[in-house]
Design an enzyme around this catalytic site. Structure first.
Site, short mmCIF file in Angstrom:
data_model
loop_
_atom_site.label_atom_id
_atom_site.label_comp_id
_atom_site.label_asym_id
_atom_site.label_seq_id
_atom_site.Cartn_x
_atom_site.Cartn_y
_atom_site.Cartn_z
N CYS A 65 0.84 -1.19 0.00
CA CYS A 65 0.00 0.00 0.00
C CYS A 65 0.87 1.24 0.00
O CYS A 65 2.04 1.19 0.35
CB CYS A 65 -0.87 0.00 1.25
SG CYS A 65 -1.73 -1.55 1.50
N ARG A 69 1.04 1.75 -6.12
CA ARG A 69 1.29 0.77 -5.05
C ARG A 69 0.06 -0.08 -4.73
O ARG A 69 0.16 -1.09 -4.06
CB ARG A 69 1.71 1.51 -3.78
CG ARG A 69 3.20 1.69 -3.72
CD ARG A 69 3.58 2.16 -2.35
NE ARG A 69 4.95 1.85 -2.09
CZ ARG A 69 5.36 0.77 -1.43
NH1 ARG A 69 4.52 -0.09 -0.95
NH2 ARG A 69 6.63 0.57 -1.25
N TRP A 79 -3.69 -1.94 -1.29
CA TRP A 79 -3.68 -3.21 -2.02
C TRP A 79 -4.07 -4.25 -0.98
O TRP A 79 -3.34 -4.50 -0.04
CB TRP A 79 -2.28 -3.49 -2.59
CG TRP A 79 -2.25 -4.67 -3.51
CD1 TRP A 79 -2.51 -4.67 -4.85
CD2 TRP A 79 -1.94 -6.02 -3.16
NE1 TRP A 79 -2.38 -5.94 -5.35
CE2 TRP A 79 -2.03 -6.80 -4.35
CE3 TRP A 79 -1.59 -6.66 -1.97
CZ2 TRP A 79 -1.78 -8.16 -4.37
CZ3 TRP A 79 -1.35 -8.03 -2.00
CH2 TRP A 79 -1.44 -8.77 -3.20
N ASN A 139 1.09 -0.15 5.97
CA ASN A 139 1.53 -0.96 4.83
C ASN A 139 2.25 -2.17 5.40
O ASN A 139 3.19 -2.01 6.18
CB ASN A 139 2.48 -0.15 3.94
CG ASN A 139 3.12 -1.01 2.87
OD1 ASN A 139 2.49 -1.95 2.38
ND2 ASN A 139 4.34 -0.69 2.50
N GLY A 140 1.81 -3.37 5.02
CA GLY A 140 2.46 -4.58 5.53
C GLY A 140 1.43 -5.60 5.96
O GLY A 140 0.25 -5.49 5.62
N GLU A 145 9.67 -12.92 -20.70
CA GLU A 145 9.36 -11.53 -20.36
C GLU A 145 8.24 -10.98 -21.26
O GLU A 145 7.35 -10.27 -20.80
CB GLU A 145 10.64 -10.67 -20.46
CG GLU A 145 10.47 -9.19 -20.25
CD GLU A 145 9.92 -8.78 -18.88
OE1 GLU A 145 9.82 -9.61 -17.98
OE2 GLU A 145 9.56 -7.58 -18.75
N LYS A 155 4.73 -9.52 -19.90
CA LYS A 155 4.23 -8.17 -20.22
C LYS A 155 2.81 -8.26 -20.77
O LYS A 155 1.93 -7.52 -20.37
CB LYS A 155 5.11 -7.47 -21.27
CG LYS A 155 6.44 -6.94 -20.80
CD LYS A 155 6.36 -5.71 -19.92
CE LYS A 155 6.28 -6.06 -18.47
NZ LYS A 155 7.48 -6.41 -17.77
N GLU A 170 0.17 -9.41 -18.05
CA GLU A 170 -0.13 -8.51 -16.92
C GLU A 170 -0.89 -7.26 -17.34
O GLU A 170 -1.68 -6.74 -16.57
CB GLU A 170 1.11 -8.18 -16.08
CG GLU A 170 2.13 -7.28 -16.71
CD GLU A 170 3.30 -6.99 -15.77
OE1 GLU A 170 3.13 -6.94 -14.54
OE2 GLU A 170 4.42 -6.82 -16.28
N HIS A 204 7.64 -31.15 -26.12
CA HIS A 204 7.44 -31.98 -24.93
C HIS A 204 6.13 -31.66 -24.24
O HIS A 204 5.96 -31.96 -23.05
CB HIS A 204 8.63 -31.81 -23.98
CG HIS A 204 9.92 -32.21 -24.60
ND1 HIS A 204 10.40 -33.50 -24.57
CD2 HIS A 204 10.80 -31.51 -25.36
CE1 HIS A 204 11.54 -33.56 -25.24
NE2 HIS A 204 11.80 -32.36 -25.74
N LYS A 236 2.78 -2.07 -7.80
CA LYS A 236 4.12 -1.84 -8.33
C LYS A 236 5.18 -2.47 -7.46
O LYS A 236 6.16 -3.02 -7.96
CB LYS A 236 4.36 -0.33 -8.44
CG LYS A 236 5.72 0.05 -9.00
CD LYS A 236 5.82 -0.30 -10.47
CE LYS A 236 7.16 0.06 -11.06
NZ LYS A 236 7.38 -0.67 -12.33
O1 M6R Z 1 10.53 -3.91 -7.60
P1 M6R Z 1 10.99 -5.23 -8.14
O2 M6R Z 1 11.86 -5.10 -9.35
O3 M6R Z 1 11.66 -6.07 -7.07
O4 M6R Z 1 9.68 -5.98 -8.57
C1 M6R Z 1 9.70 -7.30 -8.99
C2 M6R Z 1 8.40 -7.70 -9.65
O5 M6R Z 1 7.34 -7.52 -8.76
C3 M6R Z 1 8.13 -6.88 -10.91
O6 M6R Z 1 9.16 -7.00 -11.83
C4 M6R Z 1 6.82 -7.35 -11.57
O7 M6R Z 1 6.96 -8.64 -12.06
C5 M6R Z 1 6.40 -6.37 -12.66
N1 M6R Z 1 4.99 -6.13 -12.57
C6 M6R Z 1 6.68 -6.88 -14.02
O8 M6R Z 1 6.30 -6.00 -15.01
#
Ligand code: M6R
Length: 611
Positions: free
Chosen positions: A2, A28, A75, A99-100, A484, A488, A491, A507, A606
């Site tokens: 959060c 966040r 969040w 937050n936590g 990757e 992308k 998400e 496989h 994020k």
């Molecule tokens: O802040 P960080 O780089 O440690 O975050 C890691 C992942 O949470 C972050 O890369 C996440 O997978 C992104 N949403 C990918 O686009």
């Protein structure tokens, strides 16, 4: 995960400062938002489910006026997204944001209930409010009450507390890795989970350490450590430009950040690559050459996109330094009893520097004696402060939840590390490092050229926007690019997408191929190029649709692909950077065509500060 902001000032600016801070932190979490302000000596709490704009619209009708307040964007962890579960939470004279996660919250709640507390939400946070209220009613000062209450918590927290009987101050506390920054100047005191929230007001900030409690007011910043001793923590001067947090003419932050990649990569390389000397200067970090030569292994840890950067980094380190390197998910690493000791280097990779899994994986390895080198973007974040050495990616603020510029900057930084290790281990000559630097310095320009494919990729994307599934295939670093690319796409567009090593296709995944399955094939011309070509042909033979990412000048690919996106050629492993760009753009176009929320995709945050 959060976002939290607190303001206590000499002027009645609480609502404006807090809303502006929350706007900068909405990445966040965006399940709900809320604010508590001391208005005419009384706490007024306004909360709304969903995005911040819902809270803003409530406040537009009925603004709150006051000089002290706290705000939160959520969040959800404990308790579904709802107005009742939105922060701030109240108990007696106290309002709190958090937050936590409080892991022992059930036990604490049962105890509080037995002692007469009543709860109006399902959150763990409300328990903290009641614990503090209990201490206040027992006669403790606000600082003492927060210390006594937080002393009962297990888990992680960053909290800010506002009490209507102490109108001139805020009290903050943190533990277990949740970030918390405090600051004070003549006009006001500030608290936030992240730098951008308060950057327009101050550039001098103090990151709290685990166990700290802080009292914040205009001209006042007092901090006590876990043992209750008054301590001075060194303030940091933050150089980020607040303008970086604006969209700067782009439709979305993600688009802006995709376009910022040439600069992010070249700033990350910066003056660290010494072409004339054939040397790398990792910001003056000195490794003991004997230790580097007897290294038994390098463990790279990260999550999501950062983990993908780790995979490329491991390839680079093995290639250049000829030392075994593994790239693990931090969440797996920390619990699998890894073989690691003082002859290992651990490299946590993180944009936010706050990802709990990665922080804990780092601590696991460091606790067993490993030396640590963090690749981190956010200055003074928890991971940056925990490591022995930090090498910052200079990508600047990344706001879009989908990581783009930090990914490619991380790869550039890891290349520098791999080259340095290669030099120190004697597996690379200065001449070879010089050649590698020349290659690395080409990357920003090639990325720039690739960005010129924006519209062309948009047209291709428009032909596949209705696909329900995608496969992404590649080999070597091309496999990581595929992983990757799939991440992308899924998400931000919510389309199901899987990345696979192309060799793995026969496989199992090949059973999925039919005319409705677009397959993105990453066809960098490495030693496995002909195999990738064969895999693409196998897809075509089963009526699958092949969208190939290939090098300029590659004509062979035309025979096996329905669509070809051609990017400038560069050798492996750096091809991973250039080949990732079209996949970021592809995902972006598909998502915008579908109308999803690109910068704040559903269910995501994020920075992931809970396990
Ligand atoms: O802040 P960080 O780089 O440690 O975050 C890691 C992942 O949470 C972050 O890369 C996440 O997978 C992104 N949403 C990918 O686009």
């Amino acid at each position: 995960m959060c976002g939290i902001v607190g303001y206590v000032g000499r002027r009645e600016l609480a609502q404006d400062v807090i809303l502006d801070g929350l706007r900068r932190l909405e990445y966040r979490g965006y399940d709900s938002a809320g604010i508590a302000v001391l208005e005419d000596g009384k706490l007024r709490v306004v909360r709304a489910i969903g995005k911040l704009r819902n809270l803003e619209s409530s406040l537009r009708d009925l603004p709150v006026h006051g000089a002290a307040g706290i705000g939160h964007t959520r969040w959800a962890t404990h308790g579904q997204p709802s107005e009742e579960n939105a922060h701030p939470h109240r108990a007696g004279s106290v309002a709190i944001i958090h937050n936590g996660i409080v892991e022992n919250y059930r036990k604490l709640r049962d105890g509080l209930r037995e002692r007469g507390s009543e709860f109006s939400s399902d959150t763990d946070t409300e328990i903290i409010a009641h614990l503090i209220d209990e201490q206040r009613r027992a006669g403790c000062s606000l600082v003492e009450a927060v210390r006594n209450a937080t002393g009962q918590l297990e888990g992680s927290y960053a909290i800010v507390v506002l009490d209507e009987t102490e109108p001139g101050e805020l009290v903050a506390a943190k533990d277990g890795g949740s970030p918390c920054i405090v600051s004070a100047n003549e006009e006001a005191g500030f608290v936030a989970s992240d730098i951008p929230a308060i950057l327009p007001h101050t550039r001098r900030m103090v990151p709290l350490e685990d166990g700290d409690v802080a009292r914040v007011a205009p001209d006042t910043l007092e901090i006590w450590d876990r043992a209750g001793a008054r301590i001075e923590r060194q303030p940091r001067d933050i150089k980020w430009d607040p303008v970086q947090a604006e969209r700067g003419g782009y439709d979305r932050f993600m688009q802006k950040e995709i376009y910022e990649q040439p600069r992010a990569i070249s700033d990350t390389i910066g003056t660290r690559a010494l072409e004339d000397e054939g040397d790398i200067d990792l910001d003056g970090i000195e490794f003991d050459p004997d230790w580097v030569r007897r290294l038994k292994g390098v463990h790279l840890v990260g999550m999501g996109t950062a983990r993908h950067a780790c995979l490329i980094g491991a390839t680079m380190i093995e290639q250049h330094a000829r030392v075994p390197a593994i790239a693990d998910l931090s969440s797996e690493y920390r619990y699998r009893d890894p073989v690691v000791d003082s002859d290992y280097l651990v490299i946590p990779v993180s944009q936010s520097g706050e990802t709990t899994d990665t922080l804990q994986a780092l601590r696991e390895a460091a606790g067993r004696g490993a030396l640590s080198l963090g690749i981190v973007n956010a200055p003074d974040s928890s991971i940056a402060r925990d490591v022995d050495h930090v090498l910052y990616t200079h990508a600047g603020l990344e706001i879009g939840v989908a990581s783009t510029k930090c990914f490619t900057a991380q790869i550039a930084a890891l290349d520098l590390v791999a080259l340095k290790l290669g030099l120190l281990r004697g597996t690379l000559t200065r001449e070879q490092v010089r050649a590698a630097i020349i290659e690395l310095r080409r990357v920003p320009r090639l990325v720039e050229q690739t960005l010129g494919l924006w519209d062309e990729i948009g047209e291709i994307a428009s032909r596949y926007v209705h696909a329900g599934n995608f496969l992404f295939l590649g080999r070597g670093v091309g496999c990581t690019v595929a992983l990757e690319g799939a991440l992308k796409l899924k998400e931000i567009s919510y389309i199901h997408a899987e990345g696979y090593a192309a060799g793995e296709m026969k496989h199992g995944p090949i059973a999925l191929i039919d005319e409705n399955m677009p397959v993105v094939v990453v066809a960098n011309r490495s030693n496995t190029y002909s195999k990738v070509l064969a895999n693409a042909a196998e897809v075509r033979a089963r009526q699958g649709v092949v969208i190939a990412i290939a090098e300029q000048g590659d004509e062979e690919i035309d025979s096996v692909a329905n669509e070809v996106i051609r990017v400038p050629a560069i050798s492996d492993p750096l091809s991973s950077i250039v080949m990732s760009i079209p996949l970021q753009i592809f995902a972006y176009h598909i998502a915008t065509l579908k109308g999803t929320d690109v910068d704040q995709p559903r269910n995501l945050a994020k920075s992931v500060t809970v396990e």
